[in-house]
Design a protein around this motif. Structure first.
Motif, PDB file in Angstrom:
ATOM      1  N   MET A   1     -81.490  26.338  13.865  1.00  0.00           N
ATOM      2  CA  MET A   1     -80.894  25.308  13.011  1.00  0.00           C
ATOM      3  C   MET A   1     -81.396  23.938  13.474  1.00  0.00           C
ATOM      4  O   MET A   1     -81.308  23.618  14.659  1.00  0.00           O
ATOM      5  CB  MET A   1     -79.372  25.353  13.126  1.00  0.00           C
ATOM      6  CG  MET A   1     -78.767  26.657  12.639  1.00  0.00           C
ATOM      7  SD  MET A   1     -78.536  26.713  10.864  1.00  0.00           S
ATOM      8  CE  MET A   1     -77.981  28.404  10.657  1.00  0.00           C
ATOM      9  N   GLU A   3     -80.276  20.941  12.526  1.00  0.00           N
ATOM     10  CA  GLU A   3     -79.251  19.921  12.699  1.00  0.00           C
ATOM     11  C   GLU A   3     -77.881  20.577  12.785  1.00  0.00           C
ATOM     12  O   GLU A   3     -77.648  21.640  12.214  1.00  0.00           O
ATOM     13  CB  GLU A   3     -79.303  18.918  11.544  1.00  0.00           C
ATOM     14  CG  GLU A   3     -79.375  19.563  10.181  1.00  0.00           C
ATOM     15  CD  GLU A   3     -79.399  18.542   9.045  1.00  0.00           C
ATOM     16  OE1 GLU A   3     -78.359  18.374   8.412  1.00  0.00           O
ATOM     17  OE2 GLU A   3     -80.457  17.913   8.835  1.00  0.00           O
ATOM     18  N   SER A   5     -75.163  19.839  11.392  1.00  0.00           N
ATOM     19  CA  SER A   5     -74.474  19.992  10.106  1.00  0.00           C
ATOM     20  C   SER A   5     -74.750  21.350   9.455  1.00  0.00           C
ATOM     21  O   SER A   5     -73.907  21.869   8.727  1.00  0.00           O
ATOM     22  CB  SER A   5     -74.868  18.867   9.152  1.00  0.00           C
ATOM     23  OG  SER A   5     -74.291  17.668   9.601  1.00  0.00           O
ATOM     24  N   LEU A   6     -75.929  21.914   9.740  1.00  0.00           N
ATOM     25  CA  LEU A   6     -76.229  23.236   9.188  1.00  0.00           C
ATOM     26  C   LEU A   6     -75.410  24.310   9.896  1.00  0.00           C
ATOM     27  O   LEU A   6     -74.937  25.256   9.272  1.00  0.00           O
ATOM     28  CB  LEU A   6     -77.728  23.534   9.291  1.00  0.00           C
ATOM     29  CG  LEU A   6     -78.633  22.657   8.427  1.00  0.00           C
ATOM     30  CD1 LEU A   6     -80.101  23.013   8.652  1.00  0.00           C
ATOM     31  CD2 LEU A   6     -78.293  22.793   6.953  1.00  0.00           C
ATOM     32  N   LEU A   9     -71.932  24.107   8.366  1.00  0.00           N
ATOM     33  CA  LEU A   9     -71.905  24.781   7.064  1.00  0.00           C
ATOM     34  C   LEU A   9     -71.806  26.289   7.252  1.00  0.00           C
ATOM     35  O   LEU A   9     -70.999  26.969   6.617  1.00  0.00           O
ATOM     36  CB  LEU A   9     -73.176  24.405   6.289  1.00  0.00           C
ATOM     37  CG  LEU A   9     -73.438  25.102   4.962  1.00  0.00           C
ATOM     38  CD1 LEU A   9     -72.299  24.878   3.996  1.00  0.00           C
ATOM     39  CD2 LEU A   9     -74.751  24.603   4.362  1.00  0.00           C
ATOM     40  N   ASP A  10     -72.603  26.801   8.152  1.00  0.00           N
ATOM     41  CA  ASP A  10     -72.685  28.231   8.391  1.00  0.00           C
ATOM     42  C   ASP A  10     -71.377  28.776   8.957  1.00  0.00           C
ATOM     43  O   ASP A  10     -70.822  29.760   8.469  1.00  0.00           O
ATOM     44  CB  ASP A  10     -73.849  28.468   9.366  1.00  0.00           C
ATOM     45  CG  ASP A  10     -74.192  29.935   9.496  1.00  0.00           C
ATOM     46  OD1 ASP A  10     -73.825  30.715   8.611  1.00  0.00           O
ATOM     47  OD2 ASP A  10     -74.835  30.286  10.502  1.00  0.00           O
ATOM     48  N   MET A  68     -75.866  35.732  13.337  1.00  0.00           N
ATOM     49  CA  MET A  68     -76.356  34.685  14.238  1.00  0.00           C
ATOM     50  C   MET A  68     -75.563  33.386  14.154  1.00  0.00           C
ATOM     51  O   MET A  68     -75.856  32.442  14.887  1.00  0.00           O
ATOM     52  CB  MET A  68     -77.829  34.383  13.917  1.00  0.00           C
ATOM     53  CG  MET A  68     -78.775  35.543  14.142  1.00  0.00           C
ATOM     54  SD  MET A  68     -78.786  36.102  15.832  1.00  0.00           S
ATOM     55  CE  MET A  68     -79.662  34.760  16.601  1.00  0.00           C
ATOM     56  N   GLY A  69     -74.561  33.315  13.294  1.00  0.00           N
ATOM     57  CA  GLY A  69     -73.851  32.055  13.072  1.00  0.00           C
ATOM     58  C   GLY A  69     -73.267  31.462  14.342  1.00  0.00           C
ATOM     59  O   GLY A  69     -73.695  30.401  14.808  1.00  0.00           O
ATOM     60  N   LEU A  72     -75.715  30.972  17.392  1.00  0.00           N
ATOM     61  CA  LEU A  72     -76.587  29.786  17.280  1.00  0.00           C
ATOM     62  C   LEU A  72     -75.820  28.504  17.616  1.00  0.00           C
ATOM     63  O   LEU A  72     -76.374  27.583  18.231  1.00  0.00           O
ATOM     64  CB  LEU A  72     -77.187  29.685  15.877  1.00  0.00           C
ATOM     65  CG  LEU A  72     -78.310  30.678  15.554  1.00  0.00           C
ATOM     66  CD1 LEU A  72     -78.698  30.588  14.085  1.00  0.00           C
ATOM     67  CD2 LEU A  72     -79.528  30.425  16.426  1.00  0.00           C
ATOM     68  N   ASP A 114     -77.213  15.841   8.189  1.00  0.00           N
ATOM     69  CA  ASP A 114     -76.599  15.463   6.906  1.00  0.00           C
ATOM     70  C   ASP A 114     -75.187  16.048   6.775  1.00  0.00           C
ATOM     71  O   ASP A 114     -74.982  17.073   6.121  1.00  0.00           O
ATOM     72  CB  ASP A 114     -77.509  15.963   5.782  1.00  0.00           C
ATOM     73  CG  ASP A 114     -77.040  15.512   4.405  1.00  0.00           C
ATOM     74  OD1 ASP A 114     -76.045  14.769   4.321  1.00  0.00           O
ATOM     75  OD2 ASP A 114     -77.684  15.928   3.427  1.00  0.00           O
TER      76      ASP A 114
END
Lengths: 179, 123
Positions: A1, A3, A5-6, A9-10, A68-69, A72, A114
């Motif tokens: 990832m 950033e 922010s990703l 989200l995940d 992997m959420g 990671l 973001d």
């Protein structure tokens, strides 16, 4: 990832899947430490599942046995001298809280990225769930609460393009002391 | 500074155009948003679809939704387009630019952008 922010989200999508009614996402930066908290009132995890939830071979997905959420997010925190902690409860007072810390001065600390884009994507994907987004730094604080929005909007859906633009602009405007 | 009062204005403005959405009759655009999709760049793909569909005035006909892992992680970001009884179209390795073109040519113009579909993908 690329950033944080990703990752947000995940990982927040796990809360959606846990059938949360309210998901609170906060990013607080103070004294060189960034603390991310994702708190939901979803169904929670069993102690057994919780104990192995950061193992990449633990997952709720059905297409393949790899998830992997959280691994990671753990990696992102630990590579920046931070840590990941998860509390979860089923039954009465059910819900899950994921907290990750980051030393923002560390060379390997991923940028926040973001955050507004993540907020918009979460609301667009689950317009019937409530979200509280809080982003606080020494420069000030920005907040978006879908519960407050709903009070004003009445039956206008949260995933209307005009409403999503408002969310994006709210979280993208400068902090109070930044202007 | 953004205020909740602006939402009030949005509500007023939307009173006149009470949703014309035709239930499940329209076109459905589904973006894979699991870990694999997100890491590969699905977020800007999704937001481009949402923005362009609205900009091109297709909101009554097209709905954009998110889903989990579609199962072909190496092809992410993956976008599926469902249109009534027609065969599903699967776009792979998408990005914001490609998404714009799909809205323009496929969703608006009715022509599948074959070069982005999984059948044309060289992997």
């Amino acid at each position: 990832m690329k950033e944080l922010s990703l990752n947000i989200l995940d990982v927040a999508k796990n809360s959606v899947k846990a059938q949360a009614a309210l998901i609170e996402i906060s990013v607080v930066e103070e004294n060189g430490v960034r603390t991310l908290t994702i708190k939901d009132d979803g169904c929670g995890m069993s102690p057994d599942f919780l104990s192995r939830v950061t193992d990449p071979f633990t997952t709720t997905r059905t297409t393949r046995p790899v998830g992997m959420g959280l691994p990671l997010l753990k990696l992102a925190a630990e590579q920046a001298e931070g840590e990941l902690s998860i509390e979860s409860k089923q039954g009465e007072g059910h819900g899950t809280t994921v907290r990750a810390t980051f030393n923002t001065d560390h060379l390997d600390c991923v940028p926040l990225g973001d955050f507004a884009g993540t907020a918009v994507t979460l609301i667009q994907g689950s317009p019937d769930i409530d979200f509280d987004f809080i982003w606080r730094t020494p420069e000030g604080e920005k907040r978006v609460s879908t519960r407050e929005m709903r009070e004003v909007l009445g039956d206008v859906p949260l995933d209307s393009p005009e409403v999503l633009s408002w969310v994006s602009e709210s979280l993208n405007e400068p902090f109070e002391n930044e202007k | 500074m953004k205020t909740l009062a602006e939402l009030q204005a949005i509500r007023e403005a939307m009173k006149d155009k009470v949703s014309l959405r035709s239930g499940n009759q329209g076109v459905r655009v589904v973006v894979g948003m699991a870990t694999c999709g997100i890491a590969a760049g699905a977020r800007p793909v999704l937001s481009t679809f949402v923005e362009e569909v609205s900009k091109q005035g297709l909101s009554d006909k097209v709905t954009v939704t998110q889903t989990g892992c579609i199962g072909i992680c190496q092809y992410e970001p993956v976008v599926e387009v469902f249109d009534g009884d027609k065969e599903k179209v699967t776009y792979v390795k998408m990005n914001a630019e490609k998404a714009k073109r799909v809205v323009e040519e496929h969703l608006k113009g009715g022509n599948v952008v074959h070069e982005y579909t999984i059948g044309e993908s060289k992997i």
